[in-house]
Design a protein around this motif. Structure first.
Motif: not given
Length: 296
Positions: A23-30, A93-96, A254-259, A261-268
């Motif tokens: 969760f740390t990467a997700i919170l860092g992005k938020l 981003n958080a996933s990367v 982190a990647v699953l949470l980013a998908i 909660l953050l929809g980061e799959q659109r960037e990658l």
């Protein structure tokens, strides 16, 4: 059986920590703060929380000077690791940023034997190298604008290896909670000095707003204090290399949470996720190898 039980318990503790660290990467992005104040507030909140526990102050008086210096040095390293990790999140981003932590086993196989004073195992290096094609795919699957974040993230992985190896060597010198407090207090002081020396008219350590403060409190207590202390307990019964490979599963969470909660799959692209799969594959190979050797 009794000799194996602490090792199995330590492995479970490490994986629970990995879930929380996911969760740390997700919170860092938020959190809207830049990397430096984000890390400073994170560490400060943990330091204050631990300082409210009176036995910590009594135990502090019993630490010898050499151990205190070693803890402070480790604290500076973890502060730099977090600073570069959240810097990587802000640059990409958080996933990367989380995926870059998968390069840590390569560094760990070489650095831990030197710092922790144990024999070098070439199998560990081979398993770590197995993750490198995955890293190449991660780079190829990200926009060029995020490549600076990848470089910073890989350097962050190098720093976390130094920190983990040093902690493995000094973990017996004090109780885990006290060790956590001293390390994070030293890191907080270090980043505070860095902030004071930064040029420019902006406030280097601004006060967070209500939303950021709530996220920082969650980051500090649930994703820092609890897993940080628990992982130190686990390190007493496992190698830093084994722990780091388990921690390398963090990109999955982190990647699953980013998908979600953050929809980061659109960037990658798809190659990014294939690269993450190869990185995770190296972790699973090592985990199975360790479990078989423990069971035999």
């Amino acid at each position: 059986m009794s000799a194996r039980k602490p090792a199995h318990t330590a492995l479970l503790q490490i994986h629970f920590c990995v879930v929380l660290w996911g969760f740390t990467a997700i919170l860092g992005k938020l959190i809207s703060l830049p990397a430096l104040p984000l890390v400073w507030w994170r560490m400060l909140l943990v330091v204050v929380a631990i300082a409210l526990w009176p036995p910590v102050w009594r135990a502090l008086r019993a630490i010898d000077g050499r151990a205190l210096l070693l803890f402070c040095g480790a604290g500076v390293i973890v502060a730099l690791h977090w600073l570069t990790f959240y810097g990587a999140i802000k640059l990409s981003n958080a996933s990367v940023a989380a995926s870059c932590m998968g390069t840590a086993p390569v560094f760990m196989a070489v650095i831990e034997p030197w710092i922790a004073k144990r024999s070098f195992d070439p199998r560990e290096l081979l398993i770590g190298i197995f993750a490198l094609p995955g890293v190449a795919l991660v780079v190829g699957g990200t926009p060029e604008s995020m490549h600076a974040g990848i470089l910073v993230g890989i350097f962050s992985a190098f720093l976390v290896v130094i920190f983990g190896s040093l902690n493995k060597r000094i973990v017996e010198r004090a109780a885990p909670l006290l060790m956590t407090w001293v390390e994070l207090a030293a890191g907080t002081a270090f980043l505070g000095v860095v902030a004071l020396l930064m040029p420019g008219p902006e406030v280097a350590l601004p006060l967070p707003d209500g939303r950021d403060f709530a996220l920082l409190a969650t980051l500090a207590i649930a994703c820092t204090l609890l897993p940080f202390t628990l992982s130190l307990h686990a390190l007493r019964h496992t190698s830093a290399f084994t722990a780091q490979l388990a921690i390398s599963l963090e990109p999955v969470y982190a990647v699953l949470l980013a998908i979600v909660l953050l929809g980061e799959q659109r960037e990658l692209s798809a190659s990014f996720y294939l690269g993450v799969a190869l990185i995770v594959g190296s972790v699973l190979v090592h985990t199975l190898m360790k479990l078989r050797s423990t069971a035999s």
